[in-house]
Design an enzyme around this catalytic site. Structure first.
Site, PDB file in Angstrom:
ATOM      1  N   PRO A  45       0.834  -1.517   0.040  1.00  0.00           N
ATOM      2  CA  PRO A  45      -0.032   0.006   0.012  1.00  0.00           C
ATOM      3  C   PRO A  45       0.686   1.426   0.038  1.00  0.00           C
ATOM      4  O   PRO A  45       1.950   1.214   0.589  1.00  0.00           O
ATOM      5  CB  PRO A  45      -0.731  -0.230   1.219  1.00  0.00           C
ATOM      6  CG  PRO A  45      -0.016  -1.153   2.262  1.00  0.00           C
ATOM      7  CD  PRO A  45       0.632  -1.936   1.197  1.00  0.00           C
ATOM      8  N   ASP A  46       0.290   2.527  -0.878  1.00  0.00           N
ATOM      9  CA  ASP A  46       1.082   3.562  -0.392  1.00  0.00           C
ATOM     10  C   ASP A  46       0.676   4.055   0.733  1.00  0.00           C
ATOM     11  O   ASP A  46       0.125   3.506   1.857  1.00  0.00           O
ATOM     12  CB  ASP A  46       0.734   4.466  -1.792  1.00  0.00           C
ATOM     13  CG  ASP A  46      -0.530   4.802  -1.959  1.00  0.00           C
ATOM     14  OD1 ASP A  46      -0.846   5.645  -2.924  1.00  0.00           O
ATOM     15  OD2 ASP A  46      -1.388   4.826  -0.968  1.00  0.00           O
ATOM     16  N   PHE A  47       0.888   5.594   0.913  1.00  0.00           N
ATOM     17  CA  PHE A  47       0.671   6.032   2.344  1.00  0.00           C
ATOM     18  C   PHE A  47      -0.717   7.115   2.319  1.00  0.00           C
ATOM     19  O   PHE A  47      -1.567   6.724   3.188  1.00  0.00           O
ATOM     20  CB  PHE A  47       1.751   7.083   2.567  1.00  0.00           C
ATOM     21  CG  PHE A  47       2.958   6.338   2.871  1.00  0.00           C
ATOM     22  CD1 PHE A  47       3.994   6.426   2.048  1.00  0.00           C
ATOM     23  CD2 PHE A  47       3.252   5.740   4.125  1.00  0.00           C
ATOM     24  CE1 PHE A  47       5.029   5.617   1.981  1.00  0.00           C
ATOM     25  CE2 PHE A  47       4.384   5.123   4.399  1.00  0.00           C
ATOM     26  CZ  PHE A  47       5.412   4.925   3.354  1.00  0.00           C
ATOM     27  N   ARG A  48      -0.983   7.675   1.219  1.00  0.00           N
ATOM     28  CA  ARG A  48      -2.203   8.594   1.361  1.00  0.00           C
ATOM     29  C   ARG A  48      -3.251   8.373   0.283  1.00  0.00           C
ATOM     30  O   ARG A  48      -4.182   9.306   0.343  1.00  0.00           O
ATOM     31  CB  ARG A  48      -1.496  10.120   0.966  1.00  0.00           C
ATOM     32  CG  ARG A  48      -0.432  10.627   1.995  1.00  0.00           C
ATOM     33  CD  ARG A  48       0.419  12.038   1.597  1.00  0.00           C
ATOM     34  NE  ARG A  48       1.189  12.318   2.966  1.00  0.00           N
ATOM     35  CZ  ARG A  48       2.301  11.487   3.003  1.00  0.00           C
ATOM     36  NH1 ARG A  48       3.145  10.800   1.986  1.00  0.00           N
ATOM     37  NH2 ARG A  48       3.212  11.894   3.934  1.00  0.00           N
ATOM     38  N   ASN A 119      10.950   5.210  -1.573  1.00  0.00           N
ATOM     39  CA  ASN A 119      10.519   3.861  -1.029  1.00  0.00           C
ATOM     40  C   ASN A 119      11.814   3.219   0.028  1.00  0.00           C
ATOM     41  O   ASN A 119      12.633   3.137  -0.236  1.00  0.00           O
ATOM     42  CB  ASN A 119      10.004   2.988  -2.213  1.00  0.00           C
ATOM     43  CG  ASN A 119       8.979   3.998  -2.746  1.00  0.00           C
ATOM     44  OD1 ASN A 119       8.213   4.754  -2.252  1.00  0.00           O
ATOM     45  ND2 ASN A 119       8.796   3.441  -3.922  1.00  0.00           N
ATOM     46  N   ASP A 121      11.358  -0.240  -0.027  1.00  0.00           N
ATOM     47  CA  ASP A 121      10.894  -1.694  -0.095  1.00  0.00           C
ATOM     48  C   ASP A 121      11.973  -2.320  -0.859  1.00  0.00           C
ATOM     49  O   ASP A 121      12.038  -3.551  -1.221  1.00  0.00           O
ATOM     50  CB  ASP A 121       9.670  -1.889  -0.687  1.00  0.00           C
ATOM     51  CG  ASP A 121       9.428  -0.864  -2.260  1.00  0.00           C
ATOM     52  OD1 ASP A 121       8.298  -0.529  -2.408  1.00  0.00           O
ATOM     53  OD2 ASP A 121      10.550  -0.757  -2.919  1.00  0.00           O
ATOM     54  N   HIS A 138      14.749   8.305   2.000  1.00  0.00           N
ATOM     55  CA  HIS A 138      14.196   7.948   3.187  1.00  0.00           C
ATOM     56  C   HIS A 138      14.864   6.717   3.755  1.00  0.00           C
ATOM     57  O   HIS A 138      13.978   6.137   4.638  1.00  0.00           O
ATOM     58  CB  HIS A 138      12.470   7.975   3.113  1.00  0.00           C
ATOM     59  CG  HIS A 138      12.064   9.521   2.593  1.00  0.00           C
ATOM     60  ND1 HIS A 138      10.881   9.665   2.241  1.00  0.00           N
ATOM     61  CD2 HIS A 138      12.621  10.595   2.563  1.00  0.00           C
ATOM     62  CE1 HIS A 138      10.604  10.790   1.828  1.00  0.00           C
ATOM     63  NE2 HIS A 138      11.616  11.360   1.992  1.00  0.00           N
TER      64      HIS A 138
HETATM   65  N1  APR Z   1      -0.418   4.355 -10.622  1.00  0.00           N
HETATM   66  C1  APR Z   1       0.176   5.727 -10.364  1.00  0.00           C
HETATM   67  N2  APR Z   1       0.358   6.586  -9.162  1.00  0.00           N
HETATM   68  C2  APR Z   1      -0.260   6.016  -8.179  1.00  0.00           C
HETATM   69  C3  APR Z   1      -0.359   4.320  -8.094  1.00  0.00           C
HETATM   70  C4  APR Z   1      -0.375   3.937  -9.183  1.00  0.00           C
HETATM   71  N3  APR Z   1      -0.645   2.436  -9.415  1.00  0.00           N
HETATM   72  N4  APR Z   1      -0.748   4.385  -6.713  1.00  0.00           N
HETATM   73  C5  APR Z   1      -0.866   5.444  -5.857  1.00  0.00           C
HETATM   74  N5  APR Z   1      -0.373   6.230  -6.848  1.00  0.00           N
HETATM   75  C6  APR Z   1      -0.229   7.755  -6.440  1.00  0.00           C
HETATM   76  C7  APR Z   1      -1.178   8.266  -5.590  1.00  0.00           C
HETATM   77  O1  APR Z   1      -2.167   8.868  -6.127  1.00  0.00           O
HETATM   78  C8  APR Z   1      -0.370   9.509  -4.817  1.00  0.00           C
HETATM   79  O2  APR Z   1      -0.252  10.420  -5.605  1.00  0.00           O
HETATM   80  O3  APR Z   1       1.049   7.733  -5.911  1.00  0.00           O
HETATM   81  C9  APR Z   1       1.003   8.687  -5.027  1.00  0.00           C
HETATM   82  C10 APR Z   1       1.518   8.144  -3.843  1.00  0.00           C
HETATM   83  O4  APR Z   1       1.489   9.020  -2.715  1.00  0.00           O
HETATM   84  P1  APR Z   1       1.845   8.781  -1.105  1.00  0.00           P
HETATM   85  O5  APR Z   1       1.098   7.737  -0.660  1.00  0.00           O
HETATM   86  O6  APR Z   1       2.143  10.174  -0.286  1.00  0.00           O
HETATM   87  O7  APR Z   1       3.400   8.390  -1.160  1.00  0.00           O
HETATM   88  P2  APR Z   1       4.810   8.969  -1.463  1.00  0.00           P
HETATM   89  O8  APR Z   1       4.632  10.153  -2.231  1.00  0.00           O
HETATM   90  O9  APR Z   1       5.672   8.035  -1.613  1.00  0.00           O
HETATM   91  O10 APR Z   1       5.055   9.492   0.094  1.00  0.00           O
HETATM   92  C11 APR Z   1       6.150  10.182   0.484  1.00  0.00           C
HETATM   93  O11 APR Z   1       5.597  10.246   2.905  1.00  0.00           O
HETATM   94  O12 APR Z   1       4.984   9.179   4.358  1.00  0.00           O
HETATM   95  C12 APR Z   1       5.929   9.523   3.935  1.00  0.00           C
HETATM   96  O13 APR Z   1       8.145   8.816   4.261  1.00  0.00           O
HETATM   97  C13 APR Z   1       7.078   8.452   3.850  1.00  0.00           C
HETATM   98  O14 APR Z   1       8.230   8.203   1.631  1.00  0.00           O
HETATM   99  C14 APR Z   1       6.925   8.493   2.334  1.00  0.00           C
HETATM  100  C15 APR Z   1       6.791   9.978   1.935  1.00  0.00           C
END
Ligand code: APR
Length: 280
Positions: A45-48, A119, A121, A138
């Protein structure tokens, strides 16, 4: 044939640029910046993201606010929520996505200047991007140490602690400080390697940003370091970080695996990319 959309015209232009860079004498002119969105199709999962993101699914940890789980001050007071979550976060047996393989392909074609990833991972490494081309801005789970005296902690011990959801303590009993993987928590400095490389976007001929909300500084400031004449390509579910504000910016909105396939096809690399990913 359907009328050429702005996107398809600009994807074609980026494809032509990738081909030209591949033929150019001096190599290594593409910088890539990535976030958790490039690993969601691997099952991480991503974060937001609203419903699937990690921060939307931490209710069971009863945190004061979601990002506290990665906050160094909160960790000192209560490390258990992080260690409860660490089991899910720990690099396990996930397969890199075709987006990770696209970055590896840029390296194989000797045009990757540097990959800046947020990331933890390690899927970029698994995809075959060499260590000297990756800046893990990070940190990562590769090492862990005591947050008080910095004494390193053994990898095996960390794996056991995470498996048993136990909070590991410093190997020096006299210190007995909390042990934490070397991932960057809110309130902590980014690794030296980030600051040593952060000017590189100024040298790039092309910048590709993928799968990130660009919501965390100082990483989020990287794309704006590119020169005006350097095209910045955003491959992301939604537009972020002010990319699209410059004349040569290119937006490829939607799933990043589909986006990298579009770029690869425009560069004449799609078959090569699919074959590379199939071997990963
Ligand atoms: N294809 C394209 N975009 C995607 C997909 C996908 N399959 N899945 C998710 N996204 C997009 C989301 O819409 C969002 O804009 O990727 C982005 C993910 O954003 P975050 O969840 O905020 O992740 P990230 O930007 O890596 O967070 C940055 O925040 O929590 C801290 O340290 C942590 O490294 C992390 C940092």
């Amino acid at each position: 044939t359907p009328p050429q959309t702005l996107e398809s015209r600009s994807v074609e232009a980026v494809g032509r640029m990738l081909k030209a860079l591949e033929k150019k004498e001096e190599k290594g002119r593409v910088v890539v910046m990535t976030g958790a969105g490039i690993s969601t199709s691997a099952g991480i999962p991503d974060f937001r993201s609203p419903t699937t993101g990690l921060y939307a699914n931490l209710a069971r940890l009863r945190l004061p606010y979601a990002e506290a789980v990665f906050d160094i001050a909160y960790f000192r007071s209560n490390p258990l929520p992080f260690y409860t979550l660490a089991q899910e976060l720990y690099p396990g047996n996930y397969r890199p996505t075709i987006t990770h393989s696209f970055v590896r392909l840029l390296h194989d074609k000797r045009i990757l200047l540097k990959l800046f990833t947020q990331n933890i991972d390690c899927l970029e490494r698994e995809a075959g991007v060499p260590d000297d081309k990756i800046v893990e801005a990070h940190g990562s789970f590769a090492r862990q140490s005591c947050i008080e005296c910095k004494t390193p902690y053994p990898q095996e011990g960390m794996r056991e602690a995470i498996r048993e959801k136990r909070v590991p303590r410093c190997v020096d009993a006299a210190c007995n400080g909390l042990v934490k993987p070397e991932i960057v928590f809110f309130g902590e400095q980014l690794p030296r390697e980030f600051f040593e490389n952060r000017e590189l976007p100024r040298e790039a001929d092309l910048c590709i940003v993928m799968g990130t909300s660009l919501s965390v500084q100082p990483f989020a400031g990287l794309p704006s370091l590119c020169r005006e004449e350097t095209p910045r390509v955003l491959i992301n579910m939604e537009q972020v970080g002010g990319i699209g504000s410059r004349a040569d910016d290119v937006l490829v909105l939607g799933d990043c695996d589909a986006g990298v396939r579009k770029l690869a096809e425009a560069a004449g690399w799609l078959e090569e990319l699919e074959a590379l990913w199939a071997r990963t």
